[in-house]
Design a protein around this motif. Structure first.
Motif: not given
Length: 266
Positions: A93-95, A141, A113-114, A90, A109-110, A117
């Motif tokens: 990573f920024e929401m 998060h 991205a997950g 993480f 998008d979340y 990762r």
């Protein structure tokens, strides 16, 4: 004096007072000091090479060229190491700030991205499923994702479950991808290979099989044979995510209904 054959001077013998110099030895460059970051990096190297079942403190120590006991100055146990590895994913990573007009796009998008990762290292989906994200590093998060759901207007009961639902979907999807990857590696004879299986070829085989089933017994499998299995994991992931998002959206309050039931201004 000179060497008559070569016409070059002969080197003089060593003088009696010249000290004998010791032979030059190879100087080993100083080893970088052991740190938590180096331990985690070595663990990722072992994980990618041998998988989670082959990851051990002894293997990590061997990768670093140190004793196992040296690791415990930086990590307390294998579980502690796995948690550090998961948290490391993480980093950076920024929401974004929750936007009720774009909440579905933000969740897409979340989730993408997950998945990215977890795919960055072998067996990370298994590690993710075994570690709840309620540590001091990961709680922000979780808070940010819940803020997206609540700001969008989802009822609290649904918002409370939505974060776990999305995370479970990501973990399960990537876990399946990893299982097929390992299966393909075993089939190729290289169990340490991270080569992706030929999903297009696999999809075609399954589609042809479904299409060949007796129509009287399996009418739906035959009808959907060209759609049930695709060669693109990205496409399958996005379709599954869209089903979840549309289901969540069905819980949003109806703005027209809310307007009709609102009390009139006096």
């Amino acid at each position: 004096m000179s060497d008559p054959a070569a016409g070059t001077p002969t080197p003089p013998p060593p003088s009696p007072w010249e000290r004998e110099r010791p032979a030059r030895t190879h100087v080993t460059p100083p080893r970088a000091p052991l740190s938590r970051e180096r331990v985690v990096e070595a663990a990722f190297t072992v994980l990618d090479r041998q998988g989670l079942d082959g990851l051990s403190m002894r293997q990590v120590a061997g990768e670093l060229g140190v004793t196992v006991s040296a690791l415990y100055a930086h990590v307390s146990s294998k579980d502690d190491l796995l948690e550090l590895m998961y948290t490391r994913l993480f980093g950076g990573f920024e929401m974004p700030a929750p936007d009720p007009e774009r909440w579905q796009e933000q969740v897409r998008d979340y989730a993408r991205a997950g998945r990215k990762r977890l795919l960055s290292h072998r067996d990370m989906a298994r590690i993710s499923m075994a570690h709840v994200p309620f540590t001091a590093e990961l709680l922000p998060h979780v808070e940010s994702l819940l803020a997206v759901f609540r700001t969008a207007g989802l009822p609290d009961r649904i918002a409370a479950e939505a974060g776990d639902l999305i995370s479970t979907y990501i973990d399960g999807f990537v876990l399946e991808e990893g299982m097929w990857q390992d299966r393909a590696a075993r089939h190729s004879g290289d169990a340490s290979s991270l080569a992706r299986p030929d999903l297009g070829e696999m999809a075609a085989e399954m589609q042809n099989y479904f299409a060949s089933l007796p129509p009287g017994d399996f009418p739906h499998l035959r009808a959907l044979s060209g759609l049930m299995v695709t060669g693109s994991s990205d496409e399958r992931f996005d379709i599954g995510l869209e089903i979840i998002l549309r289901g969540l959206a069905s819980y949003l309050p109806d703005p027209d209904s809310a307007a009709h039931t609102a009390p009139e201004a006096t």
